[in-house]
Scaffold this motif. Sequence first.
Motif, PDB file in Angstrom:
ATOM      1  N   LEU A   6       5.313   0.925 -41.019  1.00 37.31           N
ATOM      2  CA  LEU A   6       5.344   0.754 -39.569  1.00 37.31           C
ATOM      3  C   LEU A   6       5.827   2.023 -38.876  1.00 37.31           C
ATOM      4  O   LEU A   6       5.339   2.381 -37.791  1.00 37.31           O
ATOM      5  N   PHE A   7       6.792   2.708 -39.492  1.00 37.83           N
ATOM      6  CA  PHE A   7       7.276   3.972 -38.928  1.00 37.83           C
ATOM      7  C   PHE A   7       6.152   5.000 -38.877  1.00 37.83           C
ATOM      8  O   PHE A   7       5.972   5.703 -37.874  1.00 37.83           O
ATOM      9  N   VAL A   8       5.385   5.095 -39.966  1.00 37.92           N
ATOM     10  CA  VAL A   8       4.250   6.012 -40.011  1.00 37.92           C
ATOM     11  C   VAL A   8       3.249   5.663 -38.913  1.00 37.92           C
ATOM     12  O   VAL A   8       2.749   6.549 -38.197  1.00 37.92           O
ATOM     13  N   ALA A   9       2.950   4.384 -38.756  1.00 37.75           N
ATOM     14  CA  ALA A   9       2.000   3.940 -37.732  1.00 37.75           C
ATOM     15  C   ALA A   9       2.470   4.327 -36.337  1.00 37.75           C
ATOM     16  O   ALA A   9       1.691   4.813 -35.512  1.00 37.75           O
ATOM     17  N   ILE A  10       3.751   4.119 -36.066  1.00 39.01           N
ATOM     18  CA  ILE A  10       4.301   4.424 -34.739  1.00 39.01           C
ATOM     19  C   ILE A  10       4.268   5.925 -34.473  1.00 39.01           C
ATOM     20  O   ILE A  10       3.867   6.368 -33.388  1.00 39.01           O
ATOM     21  N   VAL A  11       4.668   6.725 -35.468  1.00 39.49           N
ATOM     22  CA  VAL A  11       4.682   8.181 -35.285  1.00 39.49           C
ATOM     23  C   VAL A  11       3.273   8.715 -35.046  1.00 39.49           C
ATOM     24  O   VAL A  11       3.038   9.523 -34.132  1.00 39.49           O
ATOM     25  N   LEU A  12       2.306   8.266 -35.847  1.00 39.51           N
ATOM     26  CA  LEU A  12       0.933   8.729 -35.670  1.00 39.51           C
ATOM     27  C   LEU A  12       0.360   8.250 -34.335  1.00 39.51           C
ATOM     28  O   LEU A  12      -0.412   8.967 -33.678  1.00 39.51           O
ATOM     29  N   GLY A  13       0.738   7.047 -33.910  1.00 37.17           N
ATOM     30  CA  GLY A  13       0.317   6.564 -32.597  1.00 37.17           C
ATOM     31  C   GLY A  13       0.890   7.415 -31.481  1.00 37.17           C
ATOM     32  O   GLY A  13       0.209   7.708 -30.490  1.00 37.17           O
ATOM     33  N   ILE A  14       2.144   7.827 -31.625  1.00 40.01           N
ATOM     34  CA  ILE A  14       2.778   8.695 -30.631  1.00 40.01           C
ATOM     35  C   ILE A  14       2.044  10.039 -30.553  1.00 40.01           C
ATOM     36  O   ILE A  14       1.754  10.547 -29.462  1.00 40.01           O
TER      37      ILE A  14
END
Length: 276
Positions: A6-14
């Motif tokens: 989820l952290f990876v998803a959020i960072v890439l989304g940012i």
Amino acid sequence: MNVWDLFVAIVLGIVEGLTEFAPVSSTGHMILVDDMMLHSKELFPASVANSFKVVIQLGSILAVLVVFRSRFIDLLGLSRRKGTGTVRGPRLKLMQVIVGLIPAGIIGVLFEDYIDEYLFSVETVLIGLVLGGVLMIVADKLRPRTPAADTVDKITYKQALGVGLFQCLGMWPGFSRSGSTISGGVLLGMSHRAASDFTFIMAVPIMAGASLISLAKHWDAFTPEALPFFIAGFISAFVFALVSIRFFLKLIQRIKLVPFAIYRFVLAALIYIFWF
């Protein structure tokens, strides 16, 4: 799906939300953040990774629709202001947007497979970052002192077609679609704000169309296990694109394109250092 996913998803989304519509190359940033820091390709199957890129792009597209909602309502002829008897000046027409989309649409259909197979590499992204930065500096130096189109409503069909031709440069990874179109618009006599507005408006149909086609190809990646990953990326991309677009439209009027070009050169240097 764990907390790290989820952290990876959020960072890439940012990263997607902050860079998709600024003239700094979202592809270049994805390479730097993903391959150098998060290594998400090692965490997820290729089908999930490809679908995720589409999902976060859709989040960015939704942000454009929110920011320019009244403009799209007007373009589609759904504005309630019609028939009120109010005298209105020239307005951007849907056909002008379509004219701007035609060149990249043709190139995309003819060369999509070639671009995907041969142009997506770190080397080509570095070339695109540098050459795109040079184009932006040239645009700022050679732009007309007094723009013929100081607002998006004063854009001509000839300018729309010209921006559409410049948009084809953005199909080279790292060149930046928005960087190409804003630079082209400025060279063709638009103000920075008018060129930026037109760029964002054109982005919706061309990105939405490409995203939907890609989704159809990778639909099998949307498993219950992957959904939280997609949802987290979509939301973060939407929120940060919303903030980024509003901030950029104010910033571009003050600092123009040269500072973004310098930033691109720095990004290219970082990718070169970390990758090679």
